[in-house]
Write a protein that holds these residues in place. Structure first.
Motif, short mmCIF file in Angstrom:
data_model
loop_
_atom_site.label_atom_id
_atom_site.label_comp_id
_atom_site.label_asym_id
_atom_site.label_seq_id
_atom_site.Cartn_x
_atom_site.Cartn_y
_atom_site.Cartn_z
N THR A 17 0.75 -1.27 -0.01
CA THR A 17 0.14 -0.05 -0.01
C THR A 17 0.87 1.22 -0.16
OG1 THR A 17 -1.51 -1.15 1.27
CG2 THR A 17 -1.89 1.27 1.15
N HIS A 18 1.76 1.25 0.81
CA HIS A 18 2.97 2.62 0.99
C HIS A 18 3.68 2.51 -0.20
CE1 HIS A 18 4.27 6.09 2.48
NE2 HIS A 18 5.57 5.68 2.76
N GLY A 19 3.73 1.42 -1.05
CA GLY A 19 4.70 1.62 -2.14
C GLY A 19 3.90 2.21 -3.34
N GLU A 55 1.34 4.47 -2.59
CA GLU A 55 1.23 5.77 -2.36
C GLU A 55 2.50 6.54 -2.68
OE1 GLU A 55 -1.36 5.92 1.92
OE2 GLU A 55 0.63 5.90 1.83
N SER A 56 3.56 5.78 -2.50
CA SER A 56 5.07 6.56 -2.85
C SER A 56 5.15 6.82 -4.37
CB SER A 56 6.03 5.55 -2.25
OG SER A 56 5.88 5.24 -0.84
N ALA A 57 4.46 5.95 -5.23
CA ALA A 57 4.53 6.24 -6.82
C ALA A 57 3.61 7.55 -6.84
CB ALA A 57 3.83 5.16 -7.43
N MET A 64 13.45 5.00 6.94
CA MET A 64 13.33 5.56 5.67
C MET A 64 11.81 6.64 5.76
SD MET A 64 13.96 2.79 2.39
CE MET A 64 13.77 1.06 3.22
N GLU A 65 11.11 6.12 6.58
CA GLU A 65 9.97 7.12 6.73
C GLU A 65 10.37 8.37 7.34
OE1 GLU A 65 7.44 6.71 5.03
OE2 GLU A 65 7.96 4.80 4.36
N HIS A 66 11.22 8.22 8.40
CA HIS A 66 11.50 9.29 9.35
C HIS A 66 12.42 10.27 8.46
CE1 HIS A 66 11.04 7.22 13.40
NE2 HIS A 66 9.82 7.10 12.71
N TYR A 67 13.27 9.76 7.50
CA TYR A 67 13.81 10.62 6.71
C TYR A 67 12.94 11.48 5.89
CZ TYR A 67 17.08 12.47 3.30
OH TYR A 67 17.75 13.42 2.43
N GLU A 68 12.03 10.94 5.20
CA GLU A 68 10.80 11.52 4.43
C GLU A 68 10.34 12.52 5.18
OE1 GLU A 68 9.90 8.22 0.95
OE2 GLU A 68 8.95 7.84 2.99
N ILE A 69 9.90 12.03 6.22
CA ILE A 69 9.19 13.14 7.18
C ILE A 69 9.97 14.27 7.49
CG2 ILE A 69 8.11 13.38 9.52
CD1 ILE A 69 7.32 10.27 9.44
N GLU A 120 0.63 11.44 4.68
CA GLU A 120 0.91 10.01 4.27
C GLU A 120 2.11 9.19 4.94
OE1 GLU A 120 -1.89 10.64 0.26
OE2 GLU A 120 -0.01 10.00 0.03
N GLU A 121 3.20 9.98 4.85
CA GLU A 121 4.44 9.47 5.57
C GLU A 121 4.35 9.37 7.09
OE1 GLU A 121 6.18 8.52 3.22
OE2 GLU A 121 6.72 10.03 1.77
N LYS A 122 3.90 10.43 7.46
CA LYS A 122 3.41 10.03 9.14
C LYS A 122 2.42 8.84 9.29
CE LYS A 122 3.78 15.11 10.42
NZ LYS A 122 3.47 16.27 10.73
FE LIG Z 1 7.18 6.98 2.67
#
Ligand SMILES: [Fe+2]
Ligand SMILES: [Fe+2]
Length: 166
Positions: free
Chosen positions: A47-49, A51-53, A109-114, A142-144
């Motif tokens: 799902t998050h993949g 979203e990431s697209a 990875m999510e924390h970096y994106e956030i 969405e990252e959070k």
């Molecule tokens: Fe992400």
């Protein structure tokens, strides 16, 4: 002396970095979905993949909104994080700790994106780039959410997240 650089330049440079990082994360999430043992975790990564697209497409819109072509610049931070995931998969991929280790990698990875989307969003606001601010804000949320779901899977043993991870 080179011409003086502005916050707008910093915004543009960071945008290129995040564009690269986001594309890397799509690839990493595909790998993580394949490697995850629990169906709930697999679903979350899938799902998050997806979203990431969408995040990649949103970044293209942000580039458009500032009249620049969408270009990526190597993000060494995300490269390091994905390299660590590969290493961890080699070491732990076949063990009972595989899912826990994967969650840890994904959260890094999510924390970096956030951190990056939060920064870009606040810079966009400061620069009066309202369209960019709104696009970046949508992705930030969405990252959070992805991060929170990973925390939930980590603490409940993954079994309680149902198929609708979003
Ligand atoms: Fe992400
Ligand atoms: Fe993303």
């Amino acid at each position: 002396m080179p011409a003086e650089k502005t916050l707008h330049d910093a915004f543009h440079e960071t945008l290129k970095d995040v564009y690269y990082a986001e594309k890397q994360s799509v690839r990493a999430l595909k790998k993580a979905a394949k490697a995850a043992k629990s169906p709930a975790l697999k679903q979350l990564f899938e799902t998050h993949g997806e979203e990431s697209a969408t995040h990649v497409e949103r970044l293209v819109q942000v580039f458009e909104s500032i009249g620049k072509p969408a270009r990526a610049k190597t993000c060494e931070a995300m490269q390091g994080l994905t390299a660590e995931m590969d290493e961890d998969l080699e070491d732990f991929g076949k063990t009972e700790a595989a899912d826990d280790v994967l969650i840890g990698c994904a959260q890094a990875m999510e924390h970096y994106e956030i951190a990056r989307y939060g920064l870009l969003k606040s810079w966009a606001k400061k620069l009066g780039l309202s369209e960019a601010e709104s696009l970046l804000g949508q992705t930030l949320e969405e990252e959070k959410k992805a991060d929170a779901l990973l925390t939930q899977v980590a603490s409940t043993g993954a079994a309680h997240i149902t198929s609708k991870a979003a």
